[in-house]
Design an enzyme around this catalytic site. Structure first.
Site, PDB file in Angstrom:
ATOM      1  N   ASP A  50      41.995  67.323  69.688  1.00 25.61           N
ATOM      2  CA  ASP A  50      42.700  66.048  69.704  1.00 25.61           C
ATOM      3  C   ASP A  50      44.041  66.291  70.377  1.00 25.61           C
ATOM      4  OD1 ASP A  50      44.143  63.744  69.229  1.00 25.61           O
ATOM      5  OD2 ASP A  50      43.666  63.627  67.097  1.00 25.61           O
ATOM      6  N   SER A 129      47.006  59.072  88.037  1.00 27.60           N
ATOM      7  CA  SER A 129      46.430  57.821  88.519  1.00 27.60           C
ATOM      8  C   SER A 129      47.253  57.303  89.683  1.00 27.60           C
ATOM      9  CB  SER A 129      46.419  56.768  87.402  1.00 27.60           C
ATOM     10  OG  SER A 129      46.003  55.506  87.899  1.00 27.60           O
ATOM     11  N   TYR A 142      50.721  51.819  81.238  1.00 25.94           N
ATOM     12  CA  TYR A 142      49.831  52.825  81.830  1.00 25.94           C
ATOM     13  C   TYR A 142      50.476  53.449  83.061  1.00 25.94           C
ATOM     14  CZ  TYR A 142      45.560  54.953  83.677  1.00 25.94           C
ATOM     15  OH  TYR A 142      44.628  55.848  84.160  1.00 25.94           O
TER      16      TYR A 142
END
Length: 266
Positions: A50, A129, A142
């Protein structure tokens, strides 16, 4: 000996594609998931991790090193999407996004650096991204989390240069994955002043559904692994998505802003 590779978020989407692709080329691949017991028939080994839990990260890294005696490439791929007017996104969701997309990779990097220094070698690839290069409307959180990871890599590269450890970013555009299913969407409210959010959200999902196979990202990962001195930034995606970054740097701010407004019909 085959290089040992650890991919966070390797159970689905881009991470799974990368793992499958690299396995075909003879690499020893480990992916991660918070629920590894679900993936007993996965194309490569899945270990429990995690990215929000340092103890979990240290345990997974120690497990791979104990089994293989080395850790050559780490790919920070685990991430979550988020959309909505920034004003209306709950603080807890903003925190979760940064914990996963930014602070998670930082934790993973801290966990693997001692082993890589010991080996005097290593490569860390951060999957960011193209959205991280610009503040996109209704995707601002984001964009911010991925953009921060891009800049963090630039600093890390300089700090790690004396240890023969390379770090780089690969920034994908839109690819056909299940990211939309796990993305947090700020709810569409009838009384919201942000009436255009719904149409932008539909446009975002349509782009993902119509996008290319994530194997293109996997091919770029292999290219970077086989590159002696990787560049700081790589982009993978449709021509206009990559070209939008070029325009960002050459156009005046107001012109670029107007271009985004027109693109999203805002």
């Amino acid at each position: 000996m085959s290089k040992v590779i650890l991919i966070t978020g390797g159970s689905s989407g881009i991470g799974k594609s990368i793992g499958e692709y690299l396995t075909k080329y003879g690499f020893k691949v480990y992916g991660t998931s918070r629920s590894p017991e679900k993936y007993t028939n996965h194309p490569f080994k899945i270990v429990g991790l995690d990215v929000k839990d340092m103890k979990s990260i240290n345990s997974a890294v120690a497990e791979v090193i104990a089994k293989e005696g080395q850790l050559d490439v780490v790919i920070n791929n685990a991430g979550v999407g988020i959309t909505g007017p920034i004003e209306e996104i709950p603080e807890a969701e903003i925190q979760h996004n940064f914990d996963t997309n930014l602070f998670g990779p930082i934790k993973v990097i801290k966990a693997v650096l001692p082993q890589m220094r010991k080996q005097n070698s290593g490569l860390i690839i951060n999957i960011t991204s193209i959205a991280g290069y610009m503040g996109l409307p209704y995707r601002g959180i984001y964009s911010a989390s991925k953009g921060a990871l891009e800049l963090l890599t630039e600093a890390f590269r300089i700090e790690l240069k004396d240890f023969n450890i390379n770090m780089t970013n690969i920034a994908p555009g839109d690819f056909a994955t299940n990211i939309a299913a796990g993305r947090f969407h700020a709810p569409l409210k009838e009384d919201s002043p942000y009436k255009k959010y719904g149409s932008v959200l539909q446009d975002i999902d349509d782009h993902v559904n119509k996008s290319s196979d994530p194997v293109h990202v996997s091919k770029m990962v292999l290219k970077v692994i086989n590159t002696k001195r990787p560049r700081t930034h790589y982009k993978v995606g449709a021509f206009m998505q990559k070209f939008s970054i070029v325009l960002k740097f050459i156009l005046p701010d107001r012109v670029y802003e107007k271009m985004l407004i027109n693109h999203y019909k805002l």
